[in-house]
Design an enzyme around this catalytic site. Structure first.
Site, PDB file in Angstrom:
ATOM      1  N   PRO A  95       0.694  -1.285  -0.102  1.00  0.00           N
ATOM      2  CG  PRO A  95      -0.454  -1.219   1.971  1.00  0.00           C
ATOM      3  CD  PRO A  95       0.539  -2.027   0.984  1.00  0.00           C
ATOM      4  CD  GLU A 122       0.676  -6.439  10.943  1.00  0.00           C
ATOM      5  OE1 GLU A 122       0.300  -5.186  10.811  1.00  0.00           O
ATOM      6  OE2 GLU A 122      -0.115  -7.368  11.062  1.00  0.00           O
ATOM      7  NE  ARG A 160      -9.063  -5.973 -20.166  1.00  0.00           N
ATOM      8  CZ  ARG A 160      -9.445  -5.061 -20.885  1.00  0.00           C
ATOM      9  NH1 ARG A 160      -8.871  -3.810 -20.962  1.00  0.00           N
ATOM     10  NH2 ARG A 160     -10.853  -5.071 -21.603  1.00  0.00           N
ATOM     11  CG  ASP A 175     -10.787  -1.023 -22.319  1.00  0.00           C
ATOM     12  OD1 ASP A 175     -11.842  -1.559 -22.679  1.00  0.00           O
ATOM     13  OD2 ASP A 175     -10.032  -1.614 -22.150  1.00  0.00           O
TER      14      ASP A 175
HETATM   15  N1  ADE Z   1      -0.888  -5.010  -0.041  1.00  0.00           N
HETATM   16  C1  ADE Z   1      -1.878  -4.854   1.121  1.00  0.00           C
HETATM   17  N2  ADE Z   1      -2.636  -3.904   0.531  1.00  0.00           N
HETATM   18  C2  ADE Z   1      -2.030  -3.534  -0.679  1.00  0.00           C
HETATM   19  C3  ADE Z   1      -2.550  -2.466  -1.915  1.00  0.00           C
HETATM   20  N3  ADE Z   1      -3.569  -1.665  -1.542  1.00  0.00           N
HETATM   21  N4  ADE Z   1      -1.791  -2.338  -3.065  1.00  0.00           N
HETATM   22  C4  ADE Z   1      -0.837  -3.378  -3.066  1.00  0.00           C
HETATM   23  N5  ADE Z   1      -0.347  -4.211  -2.328  1.00  0.00           N
HETATM   24  C5  ADE Z   1      -1.143  -4.229  -1.058  1.00  0.00           C
END
Ligand code: ADE
Length: 250
Positions: A95, A122, A160, A175
């Site tokens: 994230p 984590e 794709r 798209d």
């Molecule tokens: N791992 C956990 N959440 C994630 C996300 N939003 N994007 C990529 N990898 C992740």
């Protein structure tokens, strides 16, 4: 041919997702190769431990560096002296990465191969980030339990875009997001369904008028739903004129 190597602690999650639809077709056509590797297979010791408690305390577990480094080296077939010397992009799904957008999918679709590393627990030991990963990607501002679904998202979005993956070679260009706009509305038969009529212009057979309507609906929709996209979209003066009529400041 584009080759993906996916490193994960849960290879079973990938059973099925690539076995149908566009990705399946691309695999069958030899446009892509997808190899899924279990990071646990590269963990030393009888117990094949892949995580450990964080130095400094605090909750949660952290992915150990060694199994991940060994897995990447096994996939590459040689030791990693430094990430700068890597000829294959090593992408961490996290994230904290750069946001995965259509432009990023298009960029990855030009590569001959890439390694995707799915995190769990984590987080990763920071040395995986600093000395192994060449890129970090997030699929959105929310937290999943691991990088597996993000890896599936990347494989599908990139595949794709490969020439030949879609039946209609122009489909990917139409798209949503392809030109920075959301797509115009679609209709199919019947012309009237439960009293709801298809817009008359679509039945008219005036190709140029239909195209103009579609462009305007794409602009309208983007302005209504995702005005943030308009700043990056490729717009003509006519587009801008129309958007100004809707109240946009473009
Ligand atoms: N791992 C956990 N959440 C994630 C996300 N939003 N994007 C990529 N990898 C992740």
């Amino acid at each position: 041919m584009l080759r993906f190597d996916i490193l994960t602690l849960f290879p079973g999650l990938f059973c099925g997702v690539f076995e149908e639809s566009i990705v399946r077709r691309a695999l069958d056509m030899g446009l892509v190769e997808i190899n899924v590797h279990n990071i646990r297979d590269y963990a030393p010791g009888k117990h094949r431990i892949t995580d450990d408690a964080p130095y400094g305390g605090g909750g949660g577990m952290v992915m150990k560096p060694e199994p991940v480094f060994l897995a990447v080296e096994a996939v590459l077939g040689h030791p990693v002296a430094s990430k700068e010397a890597l000829e294959v992009p090593v992408i961490l799904l996290t994230p904290q990465g750069r946001l995965f957008r259509q432009e990023v999918a298009a960029e990855l679709a030009l590569l001959p191969r890439m390694i995707l590393i799915c995190g769990r627990y984590e987080g990763f030991d920071e040395r995986i980030r600093t000395h192994l990963a060449t890129d970090e990607i997030s699929i959105g501002d929310y937290v999943l339990s691991g990088g597996e679904i993000p890896a599936m998202v990347i494989v599908e979005a990139v595949t794709r875009l490969l020439p030949g993956a879609l039946g209609d070679p122009l489909a990917a260009l139409k798209d949503s997001h392809a030109d920075g706009l959301l797509e115009y509305p679609h209709y199919t038969r019947p012309a009237e369904f439960r009293g709801l009529r298809v817009p008359e212009i679509l039945l008219s057979g005036h190709h140029a008028e239909v195209e103009r309507w579609r462009r305007r609906e794409a602009l309208r929709r983007t302005w209504e739903r995702r005005p943030d996209l308009l700043g990056r979209a490729r717009l003509t003066e006519e587009d801008r004129q129309f958007l100004r009529e809707l109240g946009a400041d473009v």
